[in-house]
Design an enzyme around this catalytic site. Structure first.
Site, PDB file in Angstrom:
ATOM      1  N   CYS A 122       0.870  -1.175   0.000  1.00 33.51           N
ATOM      2  CA  CYS A 122       0.000   0.000   0.000  1.00 33.51           C
ATOM      3  C   CYS A 122       0.903   1.221   0.000  1.00 33.51           C
ATOM      4  O   CYS A 122       2.091   1.116   0.290  1.00 33.51           O
ATOM      5  CB  CYS A 122      -0.901   0.002   1.236  1.00 33.51           C
ATOM      6  SG  CYS A 122      -2.243   1.209   1.092  1.00 33.51           S
ATOM      7  N   CYS A 124       0.235   4.181   1.795  1.00 37.49           N
ATOM      8  CA  CYS A 124      -0.001   5.178   2.853  1.00 37.49           C
ATOM      9  C   CYS A 124       1.190   5.398   3.797  1.00 37.49           C
ATOM     10  O   CYS A 124       1.296   6.455   4.401  1.00 37.49           O
ATOM     11  CB  CYS A 124      -1.258   4.850   3.642  1.00 37.49           C
ATOM     12  SG  CYS A 124      -1.295   3.191   4.293  1.00 37.49           S
ATOM     13  N   CYS A 132      -3.788   6.177   0.742  1.00 32.30           N
ATOM     14  CA  CYS A 132      -3.365   4.866   0.251  1.00 32.30           C
ATOM     15  C   CYS A 132      -3.103   4.843  -1.253  1.00 32.30           C
ATOM     16  O   CYS A 132      -2.867   3.777  -1.828  1.00 32.30           O
ATOM     17  CB  CYS A 132      -4.398   3.811   0.641  1.00 32.30           C
ATOM     18  SG  CYS A 132      -4.531   3.626   2.437  1.00 32.30           S
ATOM     19  N   LYS A 197     -11.991  -4.569   3.879  1.00 34.91           N
ATOM     20  CA  LYS A 197     -11.344  -3.731   4.883  1.00 34.91           C
ATOM     21  C   LYS A 197     -12.241  -2.536   5.168  1.00 34.91           C
ATOM     22  O   LYS A 197     -12.562  -1.764   4.267  1.00 34.91           O
ATOM     23  CB  LYS A 197      -9.983  -3.274   4.371  1.00 34.91           C
ATOM     24  CG  LYS A 197      -9.239  -2.378   5.352  1.00 34.91           C
ATOM     25  CD  LYS A 197      -7.841  -2.079   4.851  1.00 34.91           C
ATOM     26  CE  LYS A 197      -7.114  -1.129   5.774  1.00 34.91           C
ATOM     27  NZ  LYS A 197      -5.769  -0.813   5.257  1.00 34.91           N
ATOM     28  N   ARG A 207      -1.747   3.949  13.433  1.00 35.66           N
ATOM     29  CA  ARG A 207      -1.319   5.172  12.740  1.00 35.66           C
ATOM     30  C   ARG A 207      -0.149   5.823  13.466  1.00 35.66           C
ATOM     31  O   ARG A 207       0.658   6.521  12.844  1.00 35.66           O
ATOM     32  CB  ARG A 207      -2.507   6.094  12.522  1.00 35.66           C
ATOM     33  CG  ARG A 207      -3.443   5.403  11.527  1.00 35.66           C
ATOM     34  CD  ARG A 207      -4.660   6.152  11.102  1.00 35.66           C
ATOM     35  NE  ARG A 207      -5.447   5.268  10.210  1.00 35.66           N
ATOM     36  CZ  ARG A 207      -6.647   5.531   9.763  1.00 35.66           C
ATOM     37  NH1 ARG A 207      -7.234   6.655  10.100  1.00 35.66           N
ATOM     38  NH2 ARG A 207      -7.260   4.682   8.964  1.00 35.66           N
ATOM     39  N   ARG A 219     -10.230   7.861   5.204  1.00 38.96           N
ATOM     40  CA  ARG A 219     -10.134   6.841   4.157  1.00 38.96           C
ATOM     41  C   ARG A 219     -11.504   6.292   3.732  1.00 38.96           C
ATOM     42  O   ARG A 219     -11.589   5.238   3.127  1.00 38.96           O
ATOM     43  CB  ARG A 219      -9.249   5.690   4.649  1.00 38.96           C
ATOM     44  CG  ARG A 219      -7.853   6.096   5.074  1.00 38.96           C
ATOM     45  CD  ARG A 219      -6.903   4.895   5.069  1.00 38.96           C
ATOM     46  NE  ARG A 219      -5.846   4.981   6.065  1.00 38.96           N
ATOM     47  CZ  ARG A 219      -4.766   5.744   5.963  1.00 38.96           C
ATOM     48  NH1 ARG A 219      -4.583   6.515   4.912  1.00 38.96           N
ATOM     49  NH2 ARG A 219      -3.858   5.759   6.927  1.00 38.96           N
ATOM     50  N   GLU A 235     -17.228  -7.410  -2.539  1.00 40.49           N
ATOM     51  CA  GLU A 235     -15.786  -7.118  -2.580  1.00 40.49           C
ATOM     52  C   GLU A 235     -14.983  -8.414  -2.685  1.00 40.49           C
ATOM     53  O   GLU A 235     -14.032  -8.509  -3.457  1.00 40.49           O
ATOM     54  CB  GLU A 235     -15.355  -6.369  -1.309  1.00 40.49           C
ATOM     55  CG  GLU A 235     -15.572  -4.862  -1.352  1.00 40.49           C
ATOM     56  CD  GLU A 235     -14.534  -4.147  -2.218  1.00 40.49           C
ATOM     57  OE1 GLU A 235     -13.653  -4.824  -2.796  1.00 40.49           O
ATOM     58  OE2 GLU A 235     -14.598  -2.915  -2.313  1.00 40.49           O
ATOM     59  N   LYS A 250     -10.869  -7.358   7.786  1.00 44.96           N
ATOM     60  CA  LYS A 250     -10.192  -6.472   8.728  1.00 44.96           C
ATOM     61  C   LYS A 250     -11.095  -5.313   9.087  1.00 44.96           C
ATOM     62  O   LYS A 250     -11.681  -4.726   8.178  1.00 44.96           O
ATOM     63  CB  LYS A 250      -8.911  -5.964   8.043  1.00 44.96           C
ATOM     64  CG  LYS A 250      -8.119  -4.983   8.861  1.00 44.96           C
ATOM     65  CD  LYS A 250      -6.938  -4.523   8.075  1.00 44.96           C
ATOM     66  CE  LYS A 250      -6.262  -3.427   8.857  1.00 44.96           C
ATOM     67  NZ  LYS A 250      -5.204  -2.809   8.121  1.00 44.96           N
ATOM     68  N   SER A 276      -4.673  -3.076  15.584  1.00 39.03           N
ATOM     69  CA  SER A 276      -3.991  -2.357  16.661  1.00 39.03           C
ATOM     70  C   SER A 276      -4.914  -1.949  17.815  1.00 39.03           C
ATOM     71  O   SER A 276      -4.553  -2.087  18.975  1.00 39.03           O
ATOM     72  CB  SER A 276      -3.299  -1.127  16.084  1.00 39.03           C
ATOM     73  OG  SER A 276      -4.230  -0.290  15.414  1.00 39.03           O
ATOM     74  N   TYR A 315      -0.649  -8.793  16.724  1.00 43.81           N
ATOM     75  CA  TYR A 315       0.517  -8.320  17.476  1.00 43.81           C
ATOM     76  C   TYR A 315       0.776  -9.207  18.699  1.00 43.81           C
ATOM     77  O   TYR A 315       1.812  -9.098  19.327  1.00 43.81           O
ATOM     78  CB  TYR A 315       0.301  -6.851  17.899  1.00 43.81           C
ATOM     79  CG  TYR A 315      -0.018  -5.985  16.710  1.00 43.81           C
ATOM     80  CD1 TYR A 315       0.991  -5.539  15.868  1.00 43.81           C
ATOM     81  CD2 TYR A 315      -1.344  -5.669  16.379  1.00 43.81           C
ATOM     82  CE1 TYR A 315       0.700  -4.794  14.732  1.00 43.81           C
ATOM     83  CE2 TYR A 315      -1.645  -4.919  15.252  1.00 43.81           C
ATOM     84  CZ  TYR A 315      -0.620  -4.486  14.436  1.00 43.81           C
ATOM     85  OH  TYR A 315      -0.910  -3.755  13.307  1.00 43.81           O
TER      86      TYR A 315
HETATM   87  C1  PBG Z   1      -2.938   0.822   5.739  1.00 46.43           C
HETATM   88  C2  PBG Z   1      -3.088  -0.149   6.824  1.00 46.43           C
HETATM   89  C3  PBG Z   1      -3.742   0.074   8.031  1.00 46.43           C
HETATM   90  C4  PBG Z   1      -3.622  -1.084   8.785  1.00 46.43           C
HETATM   91  C5  PBG Z   1      -2.906  -2.007   8.024  1.00 46.43           C
HETATM   92  N1  PBG Z   1      -2.611  -1.412   6.795  1.00 46.43           N
HETATM   93  C6  PBG Z   1      -4.356   1.271   8.588  1.00 46.43           C
HETATM   94  C7  PBG Z   1      -5.281   2.093   7.857  1.00 46.43           C
HETATM   95  O1  PBG Z   1      -5.928   1.670   6.893  1.00 46.43           O
HETATM   96  O2  PBG Z   1      -5.385   3.236   8.269  1.00 46.43           O
HETATM   97  C8  PBG Z   1      -4.186  -1.238  10.163  1.00 46.43           C
HETATM   98  C9  PBG Z   1      -3.597  -2.258  11.021  1.00 46.43           C
HETATM   99  C10 PBG Z   1      -3.877  -2.106  12.457  1.00 46.43           C
HETATM  100  O3  PBG Z   1      -4.646  -1.227  12.914  1.00 46.43           O
HETATM  101  O4  PBG Z   1      -3.330  -2.902  13.215  1.00 46.43           O
HETATM  102  N2  PBG Z   1      -3.063   0.340   4.460  1.00 46.43           N
HETATM  103 ZN    ZN Z   2      -2.859   2.154   2.993  1.00 42.29          ZN
END
Ligand code: PBG
Ligand code: ZN
Length: 327
Positions: A122, A124, A132, A197, A207, A219, A235, A250, A276, A315
């Site tokens: 990605c 971002c 992204c 997602k 972030r 986003r 999707e 996700k 996260s 994690y």
């Molecule tokens: C960005 C990306 C994100 C995560 C994985 N890849 C964050 C977002 O879309 O802002 C999130 C992972 C997490 O929160 O643990 N492409």
């Molecule tokens: Zn991204």
């Protein structure tokens, strides 16, 4: 006498640990788990992420022992996120053969060749605006982004990655990456698509870790509305059509119904991202002594597997693997 209302007693199969083990339907193992790593420039860098206790940004040299440990604990693999020193409007570091993730892949594959290494694909973390994809005015230009994603995937493949994982929710990202990989002679590299997602508040702590908070807006014009279920099936179907090898949902906890739904509708392997914010909530409650961390973590991860996940990005991976091996 025979049809007594008391014939059926499920408790018979719960009486002892041995019988409970025999009737257990879902078994969580370390190989179900994939550990995310945040790779930064520099040497000897271990920079803790405040909102994710136990997680740190690592320079490549500092990531090597963690990668080795992941392998020795029997994890399914690791997924790499790169945080380059210099970001620009088009995310150049993402496609640079000397980019942060490309160098990390080469170093890790040299050190632990058998470890399964996935590259998050990605823009971002690489763009200065942290969206992204590349921008046209204040919007992400879908099709201009596809070309860059294809080049990024090829350069990760060239560095030796085992699988690429596009996470930007661009339309046609899977077919663009598949075509680019195949053209470059990498038809054997699979694509794990972040197919479903959601635009989630649970990404908050990530972030900080990945330094990718958008400089304006959010986003929601590319990630999905948390209220939608049918759209998730749509999707996923599109990504299957485009040649995805593996589908991801996700976040995890608030979307277990979606995971189950995909399991029931598609034959591809499924992954779930235990994100996260989910991690931070468990760590915070555990730090306060409010919950039993090992039990809550293993119960949560088992729940993902029961709901249909073949792979869990988390994690907690190293801790969970240790608790599983000890139990
Ligand atoms: C960005 C990306 C994100 C995560 C994985 N890849 C964050 C977002 O879309 O802002 C999130 C992972 C997490 O929160 O643990 N492409
Ligand atoms: Zn991204």
């Amino acid at each position: 006498m025979s049809n007594s209302a008391f014939t059926h007693r499920p408790r018979r199969l719960r009486r002892t640990p041995a019988i409970r083990r025999m009737v257990r339907e879902t078994r969580l193992t370390p190989e179900d788990l994939v550990l995310p790593l945040f790779i930064v420039a520099g040497e000897g860098v271990v920079k803790p992420v405040p909102s994710m206790p136990g997680v740190a940004q690592l320079s490549i040299d500092a990531a090597l022992p963690v990668a080795r440990q992941a392998f020795e604990m029997g994890l399914g693999g690791i997924i790499l996120f790169g945080i380059p020193k210099i970001k620009d409007s088009i995310g150049s570091d993402a496609v640079d053969p000397e980019g942060i993730v490309q160098r990390a892949i080469r170093a890790i594959k040299r050190e632990v060749p058998e470890l399964w290494v996935i590259a998050d694909t990605c823009l971002c973390e690489y763009t200065d605006h942290a969206h992204c994809g590349v921008l046209k005015g204040h919007e992400v230009d879908n099709d201009a982004t596809l070309e860059i994603l294809g080049r990024a995937a090829v350069s990760y493949a060239e560095a030796g990655v085992d699988m690429v994982a596009p996470s930007g929710m661009m339309d046609h990202m899977v077919s663009a990456i598949r075509a680019a990989l195949d053209r470059a002679g990498h038809s054997r590299i699979p694509i794990l698509s972040y197919a479903v997602k959601y635009a989630s508040a649970y990404y908050g702590p990530f972030r900080d870790a990945a330094e990718n908070t958008p400089s304006f807006g959010d986003r929601r014009a590319y990630q999905m509305d948390p209220a939608n279920r049918r759209e998730a099936l749509r999707e996923a179907a599109l990504d299957v059509e485009q040649g995805a090898d593996w589908l991801m949902v996700k976040p995890g906890l608030a979307y277990m119904d979606i995971l189950r739904e995909l399991r029931d509708h598609f034959e591809l392997p499924l992954a779930v991202y235990n994100v996260s914010g989910e991690y931070a909530m468990i760590k915070a409650a555990a730090a306060n002594g409010w919950i039993d961390e090992p039990r809550v973590v293993l119960e949560t991860l088992t729940g993902f597997k029961r709901a249909g996940a073949d792979m869990i990005l988390t994690y907690h991976a190293l801790d969970a693997a240790r608790w599983l091996l000890e139990s």
